[in-house]
Design an enzyme around this catalytic site. Structure first.
Site, PDB file in Angstrom:
ATOM      1  N   LYS A  57       0.814  -1.224   0.000  1.00 42.63           N
ATOM      2  CA  LYS A  57       0.000   0.000   0.000  1.00 42.63           C
ATOM      3  C   LYS A  57       0.845   1.272   0.000  1.00 42.63           C
ATOM      4  O   LYS A  57       0.447   2.271  -0.592  1.00 42.63           O
ATOM      5  CB  LYS A  57      -0.995   0.004   1.155  1.00 42.63           C
ATOM      6  CG  LYS A  57      -0.439  -0.236   2.522  1.00 42.63           C
ATOM      7  CD  LYS A  57      -1.562  -0.361   3.554  1.00 42.63           C
ATOM      8  CE  LYS A  57      -1.022  -0.817   4.900  1.00 42.63           C
ATOM      9  NZ  LYS A  57      -0.673  -2.262   4.891  1.00 42.63           N
ATOM     10  N   THR A  58       2.010   1.258   0.664  1.00 43.95           N
ATOM     11  CA  THR A  58       2.858   2.454   0.640  1.00 43.95           C
ATOM     12  C   THR A  58       3.329   2.757  -0.774  1.00 43.95           C
ATOM     13  O   THR A  58       3.203   3.886  -1.259  1.00 43.95           O
ATOM     14  CB  THR A  58       4.058   2.284   1.582  1.00 43.95           C
ATOM     15  OG1 THR A  58       3.602   2.120   2.923  1.00 43.95           O
ATOM     16  CG2 THR A  58       4.983   3.497   1.516  1.00 43.95           C
TER      17      THR A  58
ATOM     18  N   GLU B 112      -2.643   6.522   2.037  1.00 41.54           N
ATOM     19  CA  GLU B 112      -2.390   5.147   2.446  1.00 41.54           C
ATOM     20  C   GLU B 112      -3.331   4.825   3.606  1.00 41.54           C
ATOM     21  O   GLU B 112      -3.388   5.547   4.598  1.00 41.54           O
ATOM     22  CB  GLU B 112      -0.940   4.979   2.874  1.00 41.54           C
ATOM     23  CG  GLU B 112      -0.613   3.566   3.323  1.00 41.54           C
ATOM     24  CD  GLU B 112       0.850   3.381   3.680  1.00 41.54           C
ATOM     25  OE1 GLU B 112       1.173   2.328   4.256  1.00 41.54           O
ATOM     26  OE2 GLU B 112       1.672   4.287   3.390  1.00 41.54           O
TER      27      GLU B 112
END
Length: 468
Positions: free
Chosen positions: A123-124, A167
């Site tokens: 996700k980052t 995020e």
């Protein structure tokens, strides 16, 4: 976690952050300052990050004392802040509004269309890629990401455009707060069982997250991951819109012809734009099939936001990574040293596969620091199997973070599953560095891997290589 509609930031009064120097807290403080909200905050230690916030207008306190919250109307905490913290105790006693960091971030997003990027892994990078691609496409997004992104200059920023890329962290359920227009789910694989209690509860949380998508919004899901594909199927059954991506031939954005290229890679994207089928070649400056998948997710999110496909591809080509994600620390004696935040077996396997591409026939050596006693206990054997993808790997003692030690749970809990001597327990950092440096030869790649303070070992490995 509160899933009510986000607050208007200008209704918060002065906002005080407890632990403002942390990556997530500093990002939200930066965003509220950009929205001309009065901000103060404290941390146990001084840091350059605190001083940067002070230069932007925040009132900064080093040390945490009850009187620091005087004059605040809202206090922001993370899951790491305990109820006996003197500032939080004073806020409770005074009846101040107390928000979790995610709720404060949701307030900072107020009035923007949110792209929330969630998933057990990636996700980052996916959120960073999305923000960079949208900016290149001329949409001037705002962003809040869990790592410094060199191409953006910071972990958070406020743009003039209508989109906000965030995020969305599932670790404590706080990703329910954002009510996105576009929700990206990279994968759903059991983790954070110390919070959720069971795999079933973890999966149910992602269904609840998809239910927070605003009316008319879309779920962007990876078709190659069973958990994300199941989430997409259930959303379609409820009548919700879904866009999928991946190597699966029935995905809306199909990835094919993936070729490693030095420290990067290339692939082909097939998609529909303006009602017409299109294909395009994507070249990335970051390695590994997992980064190709993340880029495809970012591209699909960009399409959902209405961005021009060619400009999205140009933006993705210009993405150079984010802090602690296959981060090159340097080279000595022909040996390159990279650092990666991977702390789940699937992430470790992906990082080592990328290292294998970069090594181009040379060896991959790794120093892995397990993160959390509960995670080490739950995934000991999968960690060992993942580490066996390296030619040699050392496993240090566990970085406990928020957890107290568990009797009998150490790095050896992982290496006990090893057959042979390729994955060894080296409890101290000095032992691990010596073992790797003794084996390293020109052309090899050394990886320091984990979510704890193993990140500090890269410079020490380079220094030891120079002396060896």
């Amino acid at each position: 976690m509160n899933s009510q509609q986000p607050l208007d930031p200008h209704s918060l009064g002065r906002v005080h952050f407890i632990g403002m120097g942390g990556a997530g807290m500093s990002a939200v403080a930066r965003l509220l300052l950009a929205r001309e909200v009065a901000v103060s905050g404290s941390d146990a230690k001084d840091s350059p990050g605190l001083r940067q916030l002070e230069s932007l207008g925040a009132e900064v306190f080093v040390g945490q004392r009850a009187e620091n919250v005087s004059g605040a109307a809202t206090v922001v905490v993370s899951t790491a802040i305990k109820e006996d913290n003197p500032e939080l105790a004073a806020a409770r006693e005074s009846g101040l509004r107390v928000l979790h960091r995610s709720e404060a971030l949701a307030a900072a997003m107020h009035g923007r269309h949110v792209i929330a990027v969630a998933g057990t892994h990636g996700k980052t990078t996916t959120s960073a890629m999305t923000a960079v691609a949208l900016r290149t496409a001329g949409l001037d997004p705002s962003w809040a990401i869990g790592a410094h992104v060199a191409d953006l200059g910071a972990n958070a920023g406020f743009g003039a455009g209508e989109w906000f890329v965030a995020e969305a962290d599932e670790s404590d359920g706080s990703f329910m707060a954002y009510h996105p227009r576009v929700a990206v789910v990279t994968n759903v694989e059991a983790d954070h069982l110390d919070h959720y209690g069971s795999t079933e509860a973890f999966f149910e949380a992602f269904d609840a997250f998809s239910d927070t998508i605003r009316e008319g919004g879309v779920l962007v899901a990876c078709a190659d991951d069973a958990g994300a594909a199941g989430l997409a199927r259930r959303r379609r059954e409820r009548g919700g819109a879904v866009l999928s991506y991946g190597v699966h031939p029935e995905a809306d954005v199909v990835v094919s012809a993936i070729v490693p290229a030095g420290t990067g890679s290339t692939c082909r994207l097939s998609f529909t734009a303006g009602g017409e089928p299109r294909t395009a070649r994507l070249t990335l400056a970051v390695p590994g099939a997992h980064n190709v998948a993340d880029a495809a997710g970012a591209f699909t999110a960009g399409l959902a936001a209405g961005a021009d496909p060619e400009r999205l591809i140009a933006g993705l080509a210009g993405f150079h990574g984010s802090a602690r994600r296959f981060d090159l620390k340097g080279e000595r004696r022909g040996v390159r040293v990279f650092d990666d935040y991977a702390h789940h077996p699937t992430e470790v396997a992906a990082a080592l596969a990328a290292a294998r591409d970069v090594a181009q026939g040379h060896r991959v050596l790794a120093i892995f620091q397990p993160h959390l006693y509960s995670r080490t206990r739950e995934f000991a054997e999968p960690f060992c199997r993942a580490l066996e993808a390296a030619d040699f790997a050392c496993v240090t003692d566990v970085f406990g973070a928020r957890e107290q030690p568990e009797p009998g749970i150490t790095g050896a809990t992982i290496t006990d599953h090893a057959s042979g001597d390729r994955v060894l327990s080296t409890p101290s950092a000095d032992e691990a560095i010596a073992a790797v440096v003794d084996r390293a030869e020109s052309g090899d790649v050394v990886m320091t891997v984990g979510a704890g303070d193993v990140t500090a070992l890269g410079p020490r490995v380079l220094a030891a290589l120079a002396r060896h």
